[in-house]
Every structure is written in C-alpha cells, then in structure tokens.
Scaffold this active site. Structure first.
Site, PDB file in Angstrom:
ATOM      1  N   TRP A   1      -6.692  15.399 -12.082  1.00 36.58           N
ATOM      2  CA  TRP A   1      -6.123  16.726 -11.834  1.00 36.58           C
ATOM      3  C   TRP A   1      -6.007  17.169 -10.315  1.00 36.58           C
ATOM      4  O   TRP A   1      -5.031  17.459  -9.854  1.00 36.58           O
ATOM      5  CB  TRP A   1      -7.135  17.564 -12.501  1.00 36.58           C
TER       6      TRP A   1
ATOM      7  N   HIS B   1      -5.625   9.179 -10.436  1.00 37.09           N
ATOM      8  CA  HIS B   1      -4.552   9.713 -11.206  1.00 37.09           C
ATOM      9  C   HIS B   1      -5.211  10.801 -11.778  1.00 37.09           C
ATOM     10  O   HIS B   1      -4.859  10.985 -13.187  1.00 37.09           O
ATOM     11  CB  HIS B   1      -3.743   8.720 -11.853  1.00 37.09           C
TER      12      HIS B   1
HETATM   13  N1  LIG Z   1      -1.486   0.884  -1.657  1.00 32.60           N
HETATM   14  C1  LIG Z   1      -1.449   2.031  -1.688  1.00 32.60           C
HETATM   15  N2  LIG Z   1      -0.823   2.540  -2.776  1.00 32.60           N
HETATM   16  C2  LIG Z   1      -0.491   3.881  -2.978  1.00 32.60           C
HETATM   17  C3  LIG Z   1      -0.920   4.784  -2.053  1.00 32.60           C
HETATM   18  N3  LIG Z   1      -0.609   5.940  -2.404  1.00 32.60           N
HETATM   19  C4  LIG Z   1       0.018   5.695  -3.676  1.00 32.60           C
HETATM   20  N4  LIG Z   1       0.138   4.532  -3.993  1.00 32.60           N
HETATM   21  C5  LIG Z   1       0.931   3.949  -5.348  1.00 32.60           C
HETATM   22  O1  LIG Z   1       2.084   4.657  -5.205  1.00 32.60           O
HETATM   23  C6  LIG Z   1       2.336   4.821  -6.369  1.00 32.60           C
HETATM   24  C7  LIG Z   1       3.291   6.011  -6.709  1.00 32.60           C
HETATM   25  O2  LIG Z   1       3.263   6.176  -8.225  1.00 32.60           O
HETATM   26  P1  LIG Z   1       2.005   6.534  -8.937  1.00 32.60           P
HETATM   27  O3  LIG Z   1       1.384   7.677  -8.611  1.00 32.60           O
HETATM   28  O4  LIG Z   1       2.273   6.247 -10.392  1.00 32.60           O
HETATM   29  O5  LIG Z   1       1.040   5.442  -8.358  1.00 32.60           O
HETATM   30  C8  LIG Z   1       0.855   5.248  -7.122  1.00 32.60           C
HETATM   31  C9  LIG Z   1       0.084   4.193  -6.302  1.00 32.60           C
HETATM   32  O6  LIG Z   1       0.234   3.204  -7.112  1.00 32.60           O
HETATM   33  C10 LIG Z   1      -1.567   4.197  -0.942  1.00 32.60           C
HETATM   34  O7  LIG Z   1      -2.085   5.006  -0.090  1.00 32.60           O
HETATM   35  N5  LIG Z   1      -1.964   2.927  -0.786  1.00 32.60           N
END
Ligand SMILES: Nc1nc2c(ncn2[C@@H]2O[C@@H]3COP(=O)(O)O[C@H]3[C@H]2O)c(=O)[nH]1
Length: 759
Positions: free
Chosen positions: A510, A508
């Site tokens: 930039w 999470h």
């Molecule tokens: N298991 C898994 N989770 C994902 C993936 N991409 C995004 N996420 C989850 O989806 C969420 C979307 O919201 P957030 O960005 O807060 O946090 C992200 C991750 O927890 C992925 O490829 N695999």
C-alpha cells in the site's frame, strides 16, 4: 446412349455376361451353347418388335415409377411385370433375396393399396415358416444363379413338387436377378397355362435382356435411395451439431432426438442408452425404450400420475460385463446379435423386468476420449436382423451421441465451476472490502481542505501510517477533481478497499501504491492543463491501483513457476491482474466511484486506466521510450494526437512508478532497502523451486546493490526523467534528484569495488 444403338449395347452386355460365365464355368456354358444350337433359333430379332420391344418406353415407365417409389423391391416388381408381358407369360411371382443370406427368400406381393401403398412381403424359410411352402425351383435358382425351365409334361426328377395338382400352370421359367456385384437380388418365376407353349431359351434371352435394363434402373434406384438417405442423414447431423452449440440446456432432448432418429434409421422396435457408472462399475439406463409412447427417461426415476418424479423401485442397473450391453461397455466392441436368447451373454433379467421379448440386438459403445462412457442399444429390427449397413449408420450416430453427452458433461462442469467461482467471489468480496465502520470513521473525521507539502516532488510517504495514507489519497482525489461529480462515500469506500487489497509484501504494498499516486498528483499539480480532466482521473486512479494484489514476485517468476495468472496472461501478467483487481473493486457494492460519469466517459476512463496500468510493465517502457525519443528528435510530437498523448501517459506512469529513485537520498535508501528485501524473497523462492536467482535477487550477494542501482538509474530512471523533462519541464526536480542519487550510488559502487580489490 447418344452414340450407340440400344440393340447394340444390349448385345454387348449379353455377350459379355456369356463370356464371363464361360470363364467361370466352361462346361455348363458349352452345354448351354449346344442346347442353343439344337433348340430353336436364338436370334434376338424375334422378340425385338413384340409388345415391349421398345425398351425406351419400358425404361421411361420404370424411371417414372422410380421417382414415385424408389424402393428396390418395387422396381423389381415393375420389371417383372414388363418381362411377363414380353415373354407372353400368364403370370409371375417375385422372390426377394436377403442380402445377408441370399438363400432366404421372401415373396414380394406388391404394394398394398389398403395400407397406403406399403410394400407387402411374406417371409419364407427352408422350414417353410409362417405356413408358406418353399418352392424348390426358386431355392435352386437362388443357389446356382442360373435360369431354370420346367414343364408339367416333362417332369424333372430334381423338382418333384414343382407343379401343384390344383394349380393350372403347365410351364415355368425361373430367372435369377443378379446385381453388378454378383449378389442375388431376386428370383423371378414366370408361368404359362394350357395351351401356352413351353418356355424356350429365347424367352430366357428376352428376360435376360430386360434384366440388363432393369439392372441399370435398379442401380439408379439404389443410388437414388442412398443419396436420399444420405441427404436426410446429413441434414439431421447438421441439425444435431447446431443443437449441440445452440441449445446447450436441452441436451437431454437432443440425445433423445438422436436416439429416435437412429432407431428409425436401422428400423428398430426399441432403443436405449445405458451409461457407465464408473464408481460402482455398473451400467444404468439413461434413456430406456425409445419406441414406446411412455419412454422411461433416466430409468432411476418414474413419473407419477401428478407428474412428479419418483424414484423407481425397478431401476435398470446391472454390473459391467453383464449382458450384451455390459459386454460392449467392457470390450468397446460392437455386437450385432440375431437371436439374443441363443447367445449366452444375453441378460434375460431386463426382459423379465419389463415383460418385453428381445430378439435381435445391435449394440454400440460410446466413447469420450477413448473411454467407453456408455452404450446405445437397438432392439428387434422390424424385418430381418440388423445388417452391416445398419452397423455403419449406427456407428455415426453413436459418435454424435458421444459428442452430445460430452458437451452435456462439459456444460455441466462449466456451470458448476461458474457457481463455485461466484461463491468464492462472494466470500472474497466480504473479506476484501473495507468495513462500513472504517467508512464511517473516515467520514466523521472529515477530509482536510489542504495538506501543505503533499504536492512536493520530494514529499515523504514514510511519516504516514496506512490509514493516514488513505486519508491523504482521498484528499488528493478531492483536490484534483472535486466531489460534485462523485459520491463521497464511494470515494472513501473505494480508497479504503484499495488499501486493503495491497498485500503485506516488503515493497509492492500500500505504501508503494500510495507513493506512486502521490507522485502522479505532484506531476498533475505542477503541470496544469497538460492532461485533460478525464486523463487526470485515469492517471491518478491507475497510479493508486497499479500494483493491486502484487505478490512480491515479478512476471518472469510467474511464468517460470507456471502460476495460473501466467496461464491467463502470457505477457504483462501481473499488470493485467492489477487492472482486473481494480475493475473487481469498482464492481463491489458502493465502490463505483465513476457511477456519475456518462456511459461514454466511463468507457473512456476505464480504457485509459487499462492502458496506464499496463504501461507500468517495464517491458513496455523501452519501446515507448524509443517512440517518444524519435518523435522528439523529429520535432514531431503532437499534443493533439491521441496516440502521442497515450505515449505521454505511459511515460508519466513509469515516472511515477519509479519516483523513489527521484526522492531525496534518505527516502531513496529507505525504499531500496525494502525493494531488495523483496528481491531476496523472490530469490529464495526461486531457489526453493530449483532455479538459480540472478545476482540482484541473491541475498548472498548484498554487494551487488550499489552496482544494480547504478545500472537501474542509468538505464531506466534517467532516460525516463529526461523524457519527462522534455515533455513536461515542470518535472525537472525529479530529473535533478535522480541524477544526484545516481552520483551517490556511483560513489558507493566505486568504494565497494575498491574494498573488494583490497580484500
Ligand atoms: N534495481 C532496482 N529496481 C527497481 C527500483 N525501483 C523499482 N524497481 C523495479 O522497477 C520495477 C517497476 O515495475 P514494478 O513496480 O512492477 O517492479 C519494479 C522493480 O522491479 C530500484 O530502485 N532498483
């Protein structure tokens, strides 16, 4: 009063009193009865028609005087005058009893017209204080509560000094005035001169009968007085409460007001407020000597002639436990002391310091949450000593004093932490905003007019460094909205500061913020006219900022570890924080990219941005997806409905947020690597906090990755892109790539299972 004749009621009351007396003291009641039989006729009819036989008139007069001056002593005085006339006495004296010690009598001298009708009393005591002789007759009647008749011609050996040689009275009748609760209120002395006849039992009866009516008047007088007192008290307390909430700043004045009122209420000469200094275990005067014109407020300081405050050399401060106040502070119990100098606990030091003479003291603790924080002290009651009633009234005031002080403390605390918060924000904003050099550099380098391939759904963000990503973000902004409605420097500054406010966490960061903004850009670019210009603005900036200051931990972690953020926002914890961070950046100097928007546009864009950022919480996606699915199934999705449009924006945000799952396989794998690194870091932190991480976040179970991806893509990503495909068909490449990626993950998962089965 409507049903019963006055005389009938009167007879009942007198008979009732006699019966009660008989029950208490049968011998004396029998004696009195015998005397009655041997004496003159005791019929009430004899006086019934005399001057004041119409007691209705007397009651009316009493009521009138009550309304003018409802003090008990005055009512008694009026009543005594009536009785004096009714029994044809030549004069009377009225002795008031002290409720606390009924044997202490004070002669009531009526109202002093020279002092504006102030009541005048002369205190008498057994020693004959103030030069006044104690008449033994009244003292005897006060004790026995029985009437007494004396005549000069038939001296009673018990009262040798009943008649002065120089007085011309020859007969006296003493009548006790007893209240319904059995308390003595006063003793009435009636006298006759020569050639008046001696008093008879009949005169006693007449007096008693008047006193029955007087008792009623007195009762109402007291009710009236206490009701009035209560009303004043209520009004005042209401004003105090209002003040506490309204003028928080003038809390000192409020405490002063409370003290002043309390002082008047208990009729004290002086009042002071001492506070506990918990560090030094001392008491110090906060407000001293309410009651004198130059009250010393905060006795640590004195005001000099020029009005400047100077530290006082005679600050009033003493150890806890010293003196009456110290004792009250230590024990938390009220002390009501009649004579301070005869109490060993009294601290004479303060009197020596001030030159004042303390006599009676009423001292009350002030509590805040069960802890004594100070004491209020009332000194020298003007007449007599502090009563039980004073204690009760004073107790209420101590509570309000505590409340006011508590609020003052809280207010002070809030004001201080607000200042601290401002300082922290200042420091933060210095470190968390981009430097002007960076802005200058970006400006000098210029923003390109076009960047080929940047609007491709399959664009790779991995080839760009952080600075280049910022440059691309500014380009996308300029490409979508132009720069005429915006200040270029603000857009540069804002983007660079957003970059700086993403933390260096594995996923999470930039790169993710930029990737989501880039996906949003692609969607908008491929679907011209689907979103309004302000919706586009909100969607793009929301996508760029949607994970600002992410700490690499999810909402569940925030809740479980009781983070302060979770205390502020119990749902969508991080998403609320991301939006707040966005607003904070916008508020920094030179960062408000929306400064040229009209007020209503600004409000609209900010509202949409909040909605969009909060929509990135996956917990919100599921209900949104269900709603849109239903609308599509019913064929009732309305492009003109603002609520339907909000749903579309929310789904578009999710589609951009999860776009890594819709990128070509190599990019998907690269992203999944960092996602799992972040998951594992959270799992480690959970373990360190005594929690068991879920298998997906457990770095000891790396084989879970493929199956988690299958689950994630099947359960969330595919449904999201399927919806997008239905609503905005130009997004189909995302759906197709997501399907292809799912297939790859299923294959890996399959082979992982086979390997596991083999081993
Ligand atoms: N298991 C898994 N989770 C994902 C993936 N991409 C995004 N996420 C989850 O989806 C969420 C979307 O919201 P957030 O960005 O807060 O946090 C992200 C991750 O927890 C992925 O490829 N695999």
């Amino acid at each position: 009063m409507e049903e019963v004749q006055l005389e009938q009621l009167e007879r009942w009351v007198i008979r009732g009193t006699r019966r009660a007396k008989q029950r208490l003291d049968p011998a004396s009641a029998a004696g009195a009865g015998a005397a009655g039989k041997n004496g003159r006729k005791t019929s009430l009819s004899r006086w019934k028609f005399c001057v004041h036989a119409d007691k209705r008139q007397m009651l009316q007069e009493l009521t009138r005087s009550l309304q003018q001056r409802p003090a008990q002593a005055h009512v008694l005085w009026e009543l005594a005058a009536c009785i004096c006339q009714a029994v044809a006495a030549d004069g009377f004296r009225l002795f008031l009893a002290d409720r606390a010690s009924p044997e202490v009598l004070a002669q009531y001298l009526g109202l002093d017209s020279s002092e504006g009708g102030e009541p005048k009393v002369q205190r008498l005591s057994s020693e004959g204080a103030h030069g006044a002789e104690v008449p033994t007759g009244p003292a005897h009647v006060a004790r026995t509560k029985e009437p007494l008749r004396l005549s000069r011609a038939e001296p009673d050996p018990r009262f040798p000094h009943a008649f002065h040689a120089n007085s011309d009275c020859t007969h006296v009748l003493y009548q006790p005035v007893v209240q319904p609760d059995g308390q003595l209120a006063a003793v009435l002395e009636l006298w006759r001169r020569e050639p008046g006849p001696p008093f008879h039992e009949e005169d006693e009866e007449i007096a008693s009968s008047y006193l029955v009516w007087g008792g009623i008047a007195l009762h109402y007088a007291q009710l009236y007085v206490s009701m009035n007192k209560q009303r004043t008290l209520n009004d005042f307390l209401l004003a105090v409460v209002k003040s506490i909430f309204q003028d928080m700043v003038s809390i000192d004045a409020l405490v002063m007001k409370i003290m002043n009122f309390a002082q008047r209420l208990v009729d004290a000469d002086r009042a002071s407020l001492f506070l506990v200094d918990s560090k030094t275990k001392e008491l110090y005067a906060r407000i001293f000597d309410v009651g004198v014109s130059d009250v010393v407020e905060n006795a640590g300081e004195l005001v000099d002639e020029a009005g400047a405050k100077q530290p006082s050399s005679r600050e009033i401060r003493f150890p806890l436990g010293t003196g009456i106040a110290g004792q009250v502070a230590l024990t938390g119990e009220i002390l009501n002391i009649d004579d301070a100098y005869s109490d060993p606990r009294f601290n004479r030091m303060v009197d020596q310091l001030t030159g004042y003479h303390t006599q009676s003291i009423l001292c009350m603790p002030i509590f805040i949450r069960g802890v004594v924080i100070g004491v209020v002290q009332m000194v020298n009651k003007h007449v007599g000593t502090f009563t039980k009633e004073d204690e009760e009234a004073f107790e209420t005031f101590a509570v309000y004093c505590g409340l006011a002080l508590h609020h003052a403390k809280l207010y002070d605390k809030i004001a201080r932490s607000e200042q601290k918060y401002r300082v922290a924000l200042e420091v933060l904003s210095y470190h968390n905003t981009c430097s002007e050099d960076e802005v200058e550099k970006m400006h000098a380098q210029g923003i390109p007019d076009s960047i080929p391939g940047v609007d491709d759904y399959y664009f790779s963000v991995f080839a760009l460094d952080d600075y280049e990503k910022a440059r691309h973000a500014i380009f996308m902004f300029q490409d979508l909205f132009g720069l005429s409605r915006f200040d270029t420097d603000s857009v540069i500054r804002f983007t660079l500061t957003v970059k700086k406010n993403y933390r260096r966490v594995p996923y999470h960061n930039w790169t993710h913020g930029f990737a989501v903004a880039n996906s949003m850009y692609s969607i908008i670019k491929h679907a011209p006219g689907v979103f309004s210009p302000n919706e586009c603005l909100a969607l793009f900036i929301a996508a760029l900022c949607h994970d600002l200051d992410h700490r690499g931990k999810n909402n569940k972690f925030m809740l479980e570890t009781e983070s302060p953020l979770a205390a502020i926002y119990s749902t969508s914890t991080m998403e609320h924080h991301h939006f707040n961070q966005t607003v904070t950046i916008l508020q920094q100097k030179g960062h408000n990219i929306f400064s040229k928007l009209s007020n209503s546009e600004y409000k609209q864009v900010l509202g949409l941005m909040k909605h969009c950022i909060l929509a990135t919480d996956l917990a919100v996606f599921f209900p949104n997806r269900a709603k849109v699915n239903q609308l599509l199934a019913d064929n009732s999705f309305n492009w003109n409905s603002s609520s339907h449009r909000l749903l579309l924006q929310a789904i578009t945000m999710t589609a951009s947020d999860l776009s890594a799952s819709a990128k070509p396989w190599e990019l998907q794998v690269e992203t999944v690597k960092v996602i799992f690194e972040e998951f594992y870091e959270q799992g480690d932190a959970e373990r360190a906090n005594g929690l068991q991480p879920i298998p997906m976040m457990d770095r000891n179970q790396p084989d879970q990755q493929a199956s988690s991806q299958v689950g994630f893509l099947t359960g969330i990503c595919l449904p999201c892109y399927t919806l997008m495909d239905q609503l905005i068909p130009s997004t189909r490449p995302m759906l197709e790539q997501c399907k292809a990626n799912l297939k790859r993950w299923q294959e890996i998962d399959e082979s992982t299972r086979l390997k596991e089965q083999k081993t």
